[in-house]
Design an enzyme around this catalytic site. Structure first.
Site, PDB file in Angstrom:
ATOM      1  N   LYS A   5      -2.046  -7.859   6.231  1.00 31.94           N
ATOM      2  CA  LYS A   5      -3.050  -8.884   5.886  1.00 31.94           C
ATOM      3  C   LYS A   5      -3.717  -9.419   7.152  1.00 31.94           C
ATOM      4  O   LYS A   5      -4.903  -9.735   7.135  1.00 31.94           O
ATOM      5  CB  LYS A   5      -2.405 -10.000   5.064  1.00 31.94           C
ATOM      6  CG  LYS A   5      -1.873  -9.478   3.730  1.00 31.94           C
ATOM      7  CD  LYS A   5      -1.310 -10.551   2.861  1.00 31.94           C
ATOM      8  CE  LYS A   5      -0.550  -9.954   1.687  1.00 31.94           C
ATOM      9  NZ  LYS A   5       0.743  -9.296   2.080  1.00 31.94           N
ATOM     10  N   ALA A  59       3.539 -13.097   9.431  1.00 31.28           N
ATOM     11  CA  ALA A  59       2.509 -12.063   9.561  1.00 31.28           C
ATOM     12  C   ALA A  59       2.961 -10.607   9.506  1.00 31.28           C
ATOM     13  O   ALA A  59       2.184  -9.743   9.123  1.00 31.28           O
ATOM     14  CB  ALA A  59       1.736 -12.295  10.850  1.00 31.28           C
ATOM     15  N   ALA A  60       4.196 -10.307   9.912  1.00 31.98           N
ATOM     16  CA  ALA A  60       4.568  -8.884  10.064  1.00 31.98           C
ATOM     17  C   ALA A  60       4.816  -8.214   8.717  1.00 31.98           C
ATOM     18  O   ALA A  60       5.269  -8.882   7.793  1.00 31.98           O
ATOM     19  CB  ALA A  60       5.836  -8.790  10.922  1.00 31.98           C
ATOM     20  N   PRO A  61       4.534  -6.927   8.585  1.00 31.51           N
ATOM     21  CA  PRO A  61       4.071  -6.008   9.629  1.00 31.51           C
ATOM     22  C   PRO A  61       2.577  -6.121   9.949  1.00 31.51           C
ATOM     23  O   PRO A  61       2.103  -5.442  10.839  1.00 31.51           O
ATOM     24  CB  PRO A  61       4.391  -4.640   9.034  1.00 31.51           C
ATOM     25  CG  PRO A  61       4.349  -4.841   7.556  1.00 31.51           C
ATOM     26  CD  PRO A  61       4.821  -6.240   7.309  1.00 31.51           C
ATOM     27  N   GLY A  62       1.843  -6.954   9.227  1.00 37.52           N
ATOM     28  CA  GLY A  62       0.493  -7.249   9.685  1.00 37.52           C
ATOM     29  C   GLY A  62      -0.638  -6.722   8.820  1.00 37.52           C
ATOM     30  O   GLY A  62      -1.802  -6.829   9.217  1.00 37.52           O
ATOM     31  N   CYS A  93       5.352 -12.043  -3.181  1.00 33.36           N
ATOM     32  CA  CYS A  93       5.496 -10.885  -4.073  1.00 33.36           C
ATOM     33  C   CYS A  93       6.767 -11.050  -4.892  1.00 33.36           C
ATOM     34  O   CYS A  93       7.536 -10.120  -5.068  1.00 33.36           O
ATOM     35  CB  CYS A  93       5.454  -9.574  -3.297  1.00 33.36           C
ATOM     36  SG  CYS A  93       6.762  -9.382  -2.088  1.00 33.36           S
TER      37      CYS A  93
HETATM   38  N1  SAM Z   1       1.902 -10.835   5.604  1.00 26.23           N
HETATM   39  C1  SAM Z   1       2.681  -9.649   5.900  1.00 26.23           C
HETATM   40  C2  SAM Z   1       1.836  -8.406   5.649  1.00 26.23           C
HETATM   41  O1  SAM Z   1       0.947  -8.444   4.807  1.00 26.23           O
HETATM   42  O2  SAM Z   1       2.060  -7.399   6.321  1.00 26.23           O
HETATM   43  C3  SAM Z   1       3.981  -9.632   5.120  1.00 26.23           C
HETATM   44  C4  SAM Z   1       4.798 -10.871   5.365  1.00 26.23           C
HETATM   45  S1  SAM Z   1       6.407 -10.814   4.665  1.00 26.23           S
HETATM   46  C5  SAM Z   1       6.093 -11.191   3.003  1.00 26.23           C
HETATM   47  C6  SAM Z   1       7.097 -12.298   5.289  1.00 26.23           C
HETATM   48  C7  SAM Z   1       7.406 -12.268   6.765  1.00 26.23           C
HETATM   49  O3  SAM Z   1       7.848 -13.574   7.164  1.00 26.23           O
HETATM   50  C8  SAM Z   1       8.519 -11.322   7.176  1.00 26.23           C
HETATM   51  O4  SAM Z   1       8.038 -10.463   8.171  1.00 26.23           O
HETATM   52  C9  SAM Z   1       9.609 -12.223   7.726  1.00 26.23           C
HETATM   53  O5  SAM Z   1      10.320 -11.658   8.805  1.00 26.23           O
HETATM   54  C10 SAM Z   1       8.806 -13.415   8.180  1.00 26.23           C
HETATM   55  N2  SAM Z   1       9.551 -14.692   8.297  1.00 26.23           N
HETATM   56  C11 SAM Z   1      10.715 -15.053   7.704  1.00 26.23           C
HETATM   57  N3  SAM Z   1      11.029 -16.303   8.025  1.00 26.23           N
HETATM   58  C12 SAM Z   1      10.056 -16.761   8.834  1.00 26.23           C
HETATM   59  C13 SAM Z   1       9.836 -17.988   9.520  1.00 26.23           C
HETATM   60  N4  SAM Z   1      10.692 -19.008   9.398  1.00 26.23           N
HETATM   61  N5  SAM Z   1       8.734 -18.095  10.288  1.00 26.23           N
HETATM   62  C14 SAM Z   1       7.860 -17.061  10.419  1.00 26.23           C
HETATM   63  N6  SAM Z   1       8.025 -15.878   9.804  1.00 26.23           N
HETATM   64  C15 SAM Z   1       9.110 -15.736   9.031  1.00 26.23           C
END
Ligand code: SAM
Length: 315
Positions: free
Chosen positions: A125, A120-123, A242
């Site tokens: 979506k 989810a981060a930074p959030g 992405c």
């Molecule tokens: N959906 C977010 C947004 O729109 O702001 C962007 C998400 S980013 C593409 C992917 C995220 O997945 C990163 O913040 C990363 O730290 C996290 N991540 C990596 N491995 C993960 C795991 N095993 N479980 C949960 N989150 C994970």
């Protein structure tokens, strides 16, 4: 700095040949800045008035579809003025690439549903999902990285989200902990971020290698299996990245369909613009399930980032 050579060679095999040059140029050019109204705190009409009062000239993004109401673009030179505005500090607008807005729009969560954002981060979506759910129902937001988790929490608070429950945990464990619990799941998977490469920012691509792409693909497969387990019967799962690499897009879906294809359909996606491409039918020795053709690869322009999306339904 130029793009990694191996990346460019692979891109040649992924995107339509006649569009390659145009696509490559997008990595050199600063993107237009897009943002949307935060419907939990304002309305398009109120935000437009605020922008006009602050003398920020904006353009409405118009694809003649309902979801683009409240979405705006400004030129990169005006970004500082926007990020210094009261509307920005008050959380009444959120700067986000159009490609990222499309994912929640496709998943289309409804008020009162149970929704999971598995990475989810930074959030950005998560905020939009909460807005579409009108702050009702149950929205779980999962993030593994500690630093990014706190950024996510701060963002949700600043933007007035009250229906989200945040978990600092590994998304790979969620399916077993919460089987068949969610109506809709967004897996905006951790990826090699190829669509975010910028030639004027060497850091954006310094970690990229084919080995990294393949390693990330393994993580994406496991996250997808976890998302499948957490999805209710009749529920919808949106997978997106992405990245351009088929290892990170078609392949993880292929892996999921090989395991659970008897209970999954893919749903056709129609986007309101032309810079899209169907998923690949094959990559190297891998031949992909025909159902993956319902997904879409967004090709980058000066406004929109590259993106891959595939919507699945569990039956
Ligand atoms: N959906 C977010 C947004 O729109 O702001 C962007 C998400 S980013 C593409 C992917 C995220 O997945 C990163 O913040 C990363 O730290 C996290 N991540 C990596 N491995 C993960 C795991 N095993 N479980 C949960 N989150 C994970």
């Amino acid at each position: 700095m130029s793009l990694p050579e191996a990346f460019t060679q692979r891109l040649e095999q992924i995107v339509p040949r006649e569009q390659l040059e145009t696509i490559l140029r997008t990595f050199d050019t600063p993107k237009q800045v897009t943002f949307r109204v935060n419907t939990l705190k304002s309305t398009p009409q109120e935000l437009e008035l605020e922008l006009e009062t602050a003398q920020i000239s904006y353009e409405r993004v118009g694809w003649k579809t309902q979801f683009m109401e409240g979405v705006y673009r400004i030129s990169p030179e005006d970004k500082l003025r926007l990020t210094s505005s009261d509307a920005f500090y008050g959380g009444r607008l959120y700067i986000q690439n159009l490609a990222s807005m499309i994912a929640p729009w496709i998943l289309a969560p409804q008020p009162e549903e149970t929704v999971l954002d598995l990475a989810a981060a930074p959030g950005g979506k998560t905020l939009m999902l909460a807005g579409m759910m009108e702050n009702t129902g149950w929205l779980s937001a999962v993030e593994l990285s500690r630093e990014r988790f706190f950024r996510l929490r701060d963002n949700l608070t600043a933007q007035g989200v009250t229906n989200a429950h945040t978990y600092m945990t590994d998304g790979r464990s969620v399916g077993k902990k919460c089987p068949e619990m969610f109506d809709r799941i967004l897996l905006d998977a951790p990826c090699s971020s190829e669509a975010r490469f910028k030639t004027h920012d060497p850091k954006s691509m310094s970690f990229w290698t084919i080995h990294k792409v393949k390693e990330t693909s393994k993580l994406q497969r496991r996250l997808l299996l976890s998302a499948y387990d957490a999805l209710k019967s009749g529920g919808k799962l949106l997978y997106c990245t992405c990245s351009f690499s088929p290892e990170e897009n078609e392949s993880p879906i292929q892996h999921l369909l090989e395991r659970h294809g008897d209970r999954l359909n893919t749903l056709p996606l129609t986007l309101p613009f032309d810079n899209v491409q169907k998923p690949l039918e094959r990559w190297g020795k891998e031949v992909f399930d025909a159902r993956i053709q319902n997904g879409v690869r967004i090709l980058p322009t000066d406004t929109i980032d590259g993106f891959f999306l595939c919507l699945l339904e569990k039956n």
